[in-house]
Design a protein around this motif. Structure first.
Motif, PDB file in Angstrom:
ATOM      1  N   ILE A   1       0.966  -1.010   0.013  1.00  0.00           N
ATOM      2  CA  ILE A   1       0.149   0.006   0.027  1.00  0.00           C
ATOM      3  C   ILE A   1       0.841   1.345   0.088  1.00  0.00           C
ATOM      4  CG2 ILE A   1      -2.045   1.045   1.102  1.00  0.00           C
ATOM      5  CD1 ILE A   1      -2.395  -1.581   2.651  1.00  0.00           C
ATOM      6  N   LEU A   2       1.522   1.292  -0.933  1.00  0.00           N
ATOM      7  CA  LEU A   2       2.465   2.532  -1.435  1.00  0.00           C
ATOM      8  C   LEU A   2       2.345   3.307  -2.811  1.00  0.00           C
ATOM      9  CD1 LEU A   2       5.618   0.486  -0.043  1.00  0.00           C
ATOM     10  CD2 LEU A   2       4.584   2.531   1.233  1.00  0.00           C
ATOM     11  N   PRO A   3       2.767   4.514  -2.794  1.00  0.00           N
ATOM     12  CA  PRO A   3       2.740   5.029  -4.117  1.00  0.00           C
ATOM     13  C   PRO A   3       3.798   4.492  -5.076  1.00  0.00           C
ATOM     14  CG  PRO A   3       3.781   6.472  -2.791  1.00  0.00           C
ATOM     15  CD  PRO A   3       3.520   5.287  -1.905  1.00  0.00           C
ATOM     16  N   PRO A   4       3.670   4.448  -6.381  1.00  0.00           N
ATOM     17  CA  PRO A   4       4.683   4.118  -7.272  1.00  0.00           C
ATOM     18  C   PRO A   4       5.893   4.954  -6.899  1.00  0.00           C
ATOM     19  CG  PRO A   4       2.988   4.855  -8.415  1.00  0.00           C
ATOM     20  CD  PRO A   4       2.523   4.882  -7.136  1.00  0.00           C
ATOM     21  N   ILE A   5       7.035   4.307  -6.720  1.00  0.00           N
ATOM     22  CA  ILE A   5       8.207   4.723  -6.475  1.00  0.00           C
ATOM     23  C   ILE A   5       8.711   6.015  -7.104  1.00  0.00           C
ATOM     24  CG2 ILE A   5       9.958   3.468  -7.531  1.00  0.00           C
ATOM     25  CD1 ILE A   5      11.573   3.036  -4.851  1.00  0.00           C
ATOM     26  N   GLU A   6       8.404   6.181  -8.222  1.00  0.00           N
ATOM     27  CA  GLU A   6       8.721   7.523  -9.074  1.00  0.00           C
ATOM     28  C   GLU A   6       7.764   8.813  -8.335  1.00  0.00           C
ATOM     29  OE1 GLU A   6       9.269   4.078 -11.378  1.00  0.00           O
ATOM     30  OE2 GLU A   6       7.434   4.704 -10.331  1.00  0.00           O
ATOM     31  N   ARG A   7       6.961   8.566  -7.393  1.00  0.00           N
ATOM     32  CA  ARG A   7       6.143   9.635  -6.917  1.00  0.00           C
ATOM     33  C   ARG A   7       6.849   9.986  -5.678  1.00  0.00           C
ATOM     34  NH1 ARG A   7       0.087   7.915  -7.441  1.00  0.00           N
ATOM     35  NH2 ARG A   7       0.127   8.879  -5.319  1.00  0.00           N
TER      36      ARG A   7
END
Length: 436
Positions: A206-212
Motif C-alpha cells: 500500500i505505497l505509491p509508485p516509487i517515482e512519486r
C-alpha cells in the motif's frame, strides 16, 4: 555447408561476472535465507526464532551467508509515537478461531499462535549483532505496508502507519531507516548490512509508485549513509518493459516466481479473492480436509487485521483447511503442460533482471522465488519438479552474474522445508562457490 546468411543472434553468452560492484567488506555472493517478519512473529517459547543464536547457527550450518528480514523500521525507529509499543509488543497472530486453534494455523507465514511479548527494537539489534558474529550479512527491508502489523494484538501500529497519507509513506519509511541505520552504525553494526530496501515488493504494497517521491527518498538516504546500498524490491518487475524501472535503485532486488500450474489451481478454486458468492466452490470443497468447518462456521480474523495484510478471509480459510495431499496430488497430475513453460519463465525473468542490472551497473539479487504461495504443509515446491525449478533458477542467476540468490522462499527456519538440509547445503554451495 550452406552459405546463406542466417543472421547474428542478439543474445551473447551468459556473463557470470557480477552485474555491478559491491562493497569489498561484503561476501562475493549472497546465499539468501528469507527470515522475513517471522523473526518477530514466531519467537515464542519453542518456536523457530525463540533463540536467535540457535536459528543463526542452523542458518549458517545450511550454508547461508545472508538473511533478509523485515526490520520494522517505522515501529522501531520511526516518529509516529510507537516507541513504547516497539519495546513491549504483544504478538497475537491473526487471533483465535471459533472452531478451535487460531486463524492462519496451516497458512504459510501466518501460522503464528502468538501469546508472548517482545522488545522488537532490542531484539533487532541482537539479531544484527548475532548475524555479524556468525559472518552473516543482513538485508534490511520492511513489510509494514504489506502485513507485519497484522500480527500484533494492538492495532496502534497499523492505525499509525495507515493514517500516513499515501504520498508521504516513502518519506516516513526513509526517515525511519535513516534513524535505524544511524543507530546501527553507532553500535558498530553498519558493516553487517548488505543493503537496505525502502520496502518489500513496492508494487504489491500500500505505497505509491516509487517515482512519486520514493526516488528522492532513496537519494537522500544514500547521501546520509555513504557506503550503504539502498534500494526497493519488486514482487513482479516488468520483465517485458524493464526500461520502466527506476534508475534510483542501488541493487536490482527482484522476485522471480513462476506460478504456472499453481495459478491454474488457484483460479479454479478461487482461493485468493474476497467476497465471492457461494465460496467455497465445489472444486475447493473437494480438496478440503474431512474435518473442515464451513466458511461461515470458521469466520475470519478481526477486520483491522485483514486491512493490515494482503491475504483475504478466503485465503485464510482455504489454506487452513486444505488437505495438503489432495492439493499436491492435483498439482502433480496437472503439471506436465506447464513444466517447460515454468522453466522458461524463470530463466527469462532472471536473465531480464540480470541484464537490466548489468546495463545499470548495479548488483542484482533474487530475494524471493520460485513457484509461489502454497499451503504450509504442501510439498509440491519442496520436492520433485519444485526443486528442479529452484535449481534451474539458481544456476541461471549465477550464470548471469546475479550477486544474491535465495535458495527458495520456503527454505527458512519457520517452514517445513528447513528439514531438507542436504538440498539447501548443495544449493548454497553453488551460490557461495561462484565467486566474483
Amino acid at each position: 555447408m550452406s552459405d546463406r546468411y542466417l543472421g547474428t543472434p542478439l543474445a551473447a553468452e551468459p556473463d557470470p561476472t557480477l552485474t555491478g560492484s559491491v562493497p569489498e567488506h561484503l561476501p562475493d555472493r549472497l546465499a539468501i535465507c528469507l527470515w522475513d517478519f517471522s523473526w518477530i512473529t514466531r519467537a515464542g517459547a519453542g518456536e523457530p526464532f525463540a533463540d536467535l543464536d540457535r536459528a543463526m547457527t542452523e542458518t549458517v550450518d545450511r550454508g547461508y551467508n545472508a538473511i533478509r528480514i523485515c526490520a520494522a523500521p517505522i515501529l522501531v525507529a520511526g516518529t509516529l509515537g510507537l516507541d513504547a509499543l516497539a519495546r513491549d509488543l504483544e504478538v497475537e497472530g491473526l487471533g483465535s478461531a471459533p472452531t478451535g486453534g487460531y486463524y492462519g494455523q496451516r497458512t504459510r507465514w501466518y501460522d503464528a499462535p502468538g501469546g508472548y511479548r517482545i522488545d522488537v527494537r532490542a531484539r533487532l539489534f541482537e539479531l544484527v549483532e548475532t548475524a555479524k558474529r556468525h559472518g552473516v550479512a543482513v538485508i534490511l527491508s520492511s513489510w509494514e505496508y504489506q502485513q507485519t502489523p497484522a500480527f500484533a494484538a494492538d492495532p496502534a501500529w497499523f492505525r499509525a502507519i495507515d493514517e500516513v497519507p499515501l504520498d508521504e509513506r516513502d518519506r516516513v519509511l526513509g526517515d525511519a531507516f535513516d534513524r535505524l541505520l544511524t543507530d546501527l552504525e553507532a553500535e558498530g553494526l553498519g558493516d553487517a548490512i548488505a543493503f537496505t530496501e525502502l520496502h518489500n515488493e513496492v508494487d504489491f504494497s500500500i505505497l505509491p509508485p516509487i517515482e512519486r517521491g520514493g526516488e528522492a527518498v532513496l537519494g537522500w538516504l544514500r547521501s546520509r549513509h555513504r557506503g550503504q546500498l539502498v534500494t526497493a524490491s519488486y514482487g513482479k518487475p516488468p520483465h517485458l518493459a524493464m526500461h520502466r524501472l527506476s534508475e534510483a535503485l542501488d541493487v536490482a532486488q527482484f522476485h522471480v516466481y513462476s506460478y504456472g500450474v499453481l495459478d491454474a489451481l488457484q483460479r479454479r478454486i478461487d482461493i485468493r479473492s474476497e467476497g465471492t458468492e457461494g465460496f467455497p466452490n465445489a472444486d475447493l470443497r473437494a480438496l478440503l480436509r474431512d474435518d473442515a468447518p464451513t466458511f461461515a462456521e470458521y469466520g475470519s480474523p478481526t477486520e483491522w487485521k485483514l486491512q493490515a495484510t494482503v491475504v483475504t478471509d478466503q485465503m485464510i480459510y482455504g489454506y487452513d483447511w486444505i488437505d495438503p495431499a489432495k492439493w499436491d496430488g492435483w498439482l502433480a497430475e496437472h503439471v506436465e503442460p506447464y513444466r517447460e513453460v515454468m522453466r522458461r519463465e524463470v530463466e527469462s525473468r532472471v536473465i531480464a533482471v540480470a541484464e537490466w542490472a548489468r546495463w545499470r551497473e548495479v548488483p542484482a539479487a533474487v530475494g524471493e522465488g520460485w513457484v509461489g504461495y502454497t499451503p504450509r504443509d504442501g510439498r509440491f515446491e519442496e520436492t520433485g519438479f519444485g526443486l528442479e525449478l529452484a535449481e534451474h533458477g539458481i544456476r541461471t542467476a549465477l550464470a548471469n552474474g546475479v550477486w544474491g540468490v535465495v535458495t527458495c522462499s520456503n527454505a527458512a527456519p519457520h517452514h517445513p522445508m528447513w528439514s531438507d538440509i542436504d538440498w539447501q547445503r548443495r544449493m548454497t554451495g553453488l551460490v557461495t562457490g561462484a565467486g566474483r
